[in-house]
Design a protein around this motif. Structure first.
Motif, mmCIF file in Angstrom:
data_model
loop_
_atom_site.group_PDB
_atom_site.id
_atom_site.type_symbol
_atom_site.label_atom_id
_atom_site.label_comp_id
_atom_site.label_asym_id
_atom_site.label_seq_id
_atom_site.Cartn_x
_atom_site.Cartn_y
_atom_site.Cartn_z
ATOM 1 N N PHE A 84 6.635 -10.169 2.127
ATOM 2 C CA PHE A 84 6.265 -8.771 1.944
ATOM 3 C C PHE A 84 5.043 -8.439 2.783
ATOM 4 O O PHE A 84 4.052 -9.166 2.808
ATOM 5 C CB PHE A 84 5.956 -8.503 0.468
ATOM 6 C CG PHE A 84 5.286 -7.178 0.221
ATOM 7 C CD1 PHE A 84 5.988 -5.997 0.352
ATOM 8 C CD2 PHE A 84 3.945 -7.118 -0.130
ATOM 9 C CE1 PHE A 84 5.376 -4.773 0.133
ATOM 10 C CE2 PHE A 84 3.318 -5.906 -0.363
ATOM 11 C CZ PHE A 84 4.035 -4.725 -0.227
ATOM 12 N N SER A 85 5.112 -7.326 3.492
ATOM 13 C CA SER A 85 3.987 -6.837 4.279
ATOM 14 C C SER A 85 3.755 -5.383 3.902
ATOM 15 O O SER A 85 4.628 -4.524 4.103
ATOM 16 C CB SER A 85 4.280 -6.962 5.782
ATOM 17 O OG SER A 85 3.206 -6.472 6.550
ATOM 18 N N GLN A 86 2.607 -5.101 3.345
ATOM 19 C CA GLN A 86 2.323 -3.763 2.845
ATOM 20 C C GLN A 86 2.134 -2.770 3.979
ATOM 21 O O GLN A 86 1.475 -3.047 4.980
ATOM 22 C CB GLN A 86 1.055 -3.796 1.986
ATOM 23 C CG GLN A 86 0.755 -2.475 1.294
ATOM 24 C CD GLN A 86 -0.488 -2.563 0.439
ATOM 25 O OE1 GLN A 86 -1.134 -3.606 0.366
ATOM 26 N NE2 GLN A 86 -0.833 -1.468 -0.213
ATOM 27 N N ARG A 87 2.712 -1.594 3.818
ATOM 28 C CA ARG A 87 2.570 -0.529 4.790
ATOM 29 C C ARG A 87 1.391 0.361 4.431
ATOM 30 O O ARG A 87 0.941 0.412 3.284
ATOM 31 C CB ARG A 87 3.858 0.292 4.858
ATOM 32 C CG ARG A 87 5.047 -0.525 5.341
ATOM 33 C CD ARG A 87 6.336 0.265 5.232
ATOM 34 N NE ARG A 87 7.471 -0.503 5.759
ATOM 35 C CZ ARG A 87 8.729 -0.090 5.695
ATOM 36 N NH1 ARG A 87 9.016 1.058 5.128
ATOM 37 N NH2 ARG A 87 9.705 -0.831 6.198
ATOM 38 N N ALA A 88 0.897 1.094 5.416
ATOM 39 C CA ALA A 88 -0.305 1.909 5.219
ATOM 40 C C ALA A 88 -0.117 2.959 4.139
ATOM 41 O O ALA A 88 -1.065 3.335 3.447
ATOM 42 C CB ALA A 88 -0.703 2.565 6.541
ATOM 43 N N SER A 89 1.100 3.458 3.974
ATOM 44 C CA SER A 89 1.364 4.528 3.001
ATOM 45 C C SER A 89 1.565 4.008 1.585
ATOM 46 O O SER A 89 1.709 4.801 0.654
ATOM 47 C CB SER A 89 2.603 5.313 3.432
ATOM 48 O OG SER A 89 3.740 4.448 3.498
ATOM 49 N N GLU A 90 1.565 2.690 1.423
ATOM 50 C CA GLU A 90 1.897 2.092 0.123
ATOM 51 C C GLU A 90 0.647 1.689 -0.649
ATOM 52 O O GLU A 90 -0.385 1.347 -0.068
ATOM 53 C CB GLU A 90 2.785 0.868 0.335
ATOM 54 C CG GLU A 90 4.118 1.199 0.986
ATOM 55 C CD GLU A 90 4.891 -0.041 1.403
ATOM 56 O OE1 GLU A 90 6.108 0.080 1.629
ATOM 57 O OE2 GLU A 90 4.265 -1.121 1.512
ATOM 58 N N THR A 91 0.784 1.694 -1.964
ATOM 59 C CA THR A 91 -0.286 1.255 -2.862
ATOM 60 C C THR A 91 0.281 0.235 -3.830
ATOM 61 O O THR A 91 1.360 0.446 -4.402
ATOM 62 C CB THR A 91 -0.877 2.446 -3.644
ATOM 63 O OG1 THR A 91 -1.431 3.388 -2.732
ATOM 64 C CG2 THR A 91 -1.973 1.979 -4.604
#
Length: 428
Positions: A84-91
């Motif tokens: 999993f790699s978190q995206r900038a728009s995600e929290t």
């Protein structure tokens, strides 16, 4: 979702829940929930972060979740095991949203989010609808005590995405109490940079030192650079000298010099000695704090030294026996005592009576190729580094060598992909 399954779930209870495939086989446990915070509508939960065997965390779209019930999340197919790699728009709910301070819309003060409820809608989307908060700064007219806990609608707070300054990590840290340093490092790696620093700042010096040793170069440089300088120096003080030297070498020169000046003089001197050597030479790989004892020391003393928590397993297999002084650079190296051999002797036996004086040694400028060959040829977990007069300068452990032989991004490398019924394209 089946009719018996709940349509509202608090993430705090969901974390740690087992995830099963359609055949009922376990595939992992829920680690966190990914949400998209939107200004015009309620935040939308888009997926779960699932921890699968091997401590790898992968993304599971909520569109692929058949049901959520007590103790079980059922999916429609196999997990995509790409990390999993978190995206900038995600929290991340547990990683970022929990412990966030929010302002109450009624003007009654602020509150800290302690849990988050997600609720499935008729169109099967999952939205964040409620927050479990702890009130603070409530007015007397409301007759609410400081620290009161209550459930509020998301609309009852001004903006859950707002920046209210540094955010504590109380809840997230409680989930990491029993994790090994490498696993804590994995959790930190998945967090956004600002949150990484906030969480790291609340770890104890010893705990943070152990975690930094397990992080990638980019992550640990970012964390140390983001900490208060005095705190960063305190953490470097308790790191193994070779690991501290590696980290100092990775920092911008002005930051490195500043931190060395703030460290304890003895610890800083060890680091300065090590960074004077080429990084992949014996001097750059060695630690200056192996187990060092005189020949008249007993087996009991050797075993007690090997039990010290600051001694790594690789270094704990061997005692370096020297003439005084016992601090590196020590007196002349007489030989080593292998702990396995010491275990066969009475506690009162002296180390000088069981020396392996034929142990191979290397000078501080020996290259990593020679070191690797010696470790492999003689089945050693550690190797002494000596000067021209055979004074012990330090020791190289096999784990230090592996760290430099593996690719720089080995901590982030994905495992081999498997057949998958899910793709990340379902993420959004």
């Amino acid at each position: 979702m089946s009719r018996s399954a709940p349509t509202r779930v608090f993430v705090g209870r969901l974390a740690g829940t087992s995830v099963f495939d359609p055949l009922g086989d376990p595939v992992g446990k829920v680690h966190d929930v990914v949400v998209l915070i939107r200004t015009s509508s309620l935040p939308r939960a888009v997926g779960l972060v699932v921890e699968v065997p091997g401590k790898r965390r992968v993304f599971l779209p909520l569109s692929r979740v058949v049901s959520i019930s007590t103790g079980a999340v059922i999916t429609t197919g196999l997990l995509n095991i790409r990390r999993f790699s978190q995206r900038a728009s995600e929290t991340l709910v547990v990683g970022q949203l929990v412990d966030r301070r929010v302002t109450m819309a009624d003007g009654s003060g602020t509150a800290v989010v302690t849990d988050v409820a997600i609720e499935q809608q008729r169109n099967r989307d999952w939205l964040v609808t409620q927050l479990f908060v702890e009130r603070s700064g409530a007015s007397r007219g409301l007759r609410r005590r400081r620290g009161e806990q209550l459930i509020v609608d998301v609309d009852d707070v001004v903006d859950i995405s707002g920046d209210a300054g540094p955010q504590p990590a109380t809840t997230l840290l409680s989930t990491m109490e029993d994790l090994k340093p490498a696993d804590v490092a994995d959790v930190l790696h998945d967090l956004p940079p600002n949150r990484q620093i906030e969480v790291a700042a609340e770890l104890s010096d010893d705990r943070l030192a152990d975690v930094l040793e397990e992080l990638s170069e980019d992550d640990r440089v970012a964390i140390v650079s983001g900490l208060d300088a005095n705190r960063a120096a305190d953490v470097l003080d308790v790191m193994q000298p070779d690991d501290a030297a590696d980290l100092v070498n990775e920092l911008p020169p002005d930051v490195a010099r500043s931190l060395l000046d703030l460290m304890e003089p003895e610890e800083a001197e060890d680091v300065r000695r090590l960074i004077a050597y080429e990084e992949r030479a014996a001097g750059g790989l060695m630690t200056t704090e192996p187990i060092i004892l005189p020949p008249e020391a007993t087996v009991a003393a050797a075993l007690a030294s090997a039990r010290r928590p600051d001694v790594t397993p690789a270094l704990a297999t061997m005692v370096f026996v020297v003439r005084p002084p016992l601090e590196t650079p020590s007196g002349r190296l007489l030989g080593v005592v292998h702990i396995q051999r010491a275990l066969r002797e009475p506690p009162s036996a002296q180390l000088g009576s069981m020396l392996d004086s034929d142990i191979e040694t290397v000078g501080p400028h020996a290259d990593i190729g020679k070191i690797t060959r010696l470790l492999a040829t003689y089945n050693l977990t550690a190797l002494p580094v000596v000067d021209e007069e055979r004074r012990l300068l330090g020791a190289i452990s096999v784990d230090d060598v592996l760290d430099h032989l593996l690719p720089d991004d080995w901590r982030d490398a994905d495992t081999e992909a498997t057949d998958t019924a899910m793709t990340r394209s379902a993420h959004g």
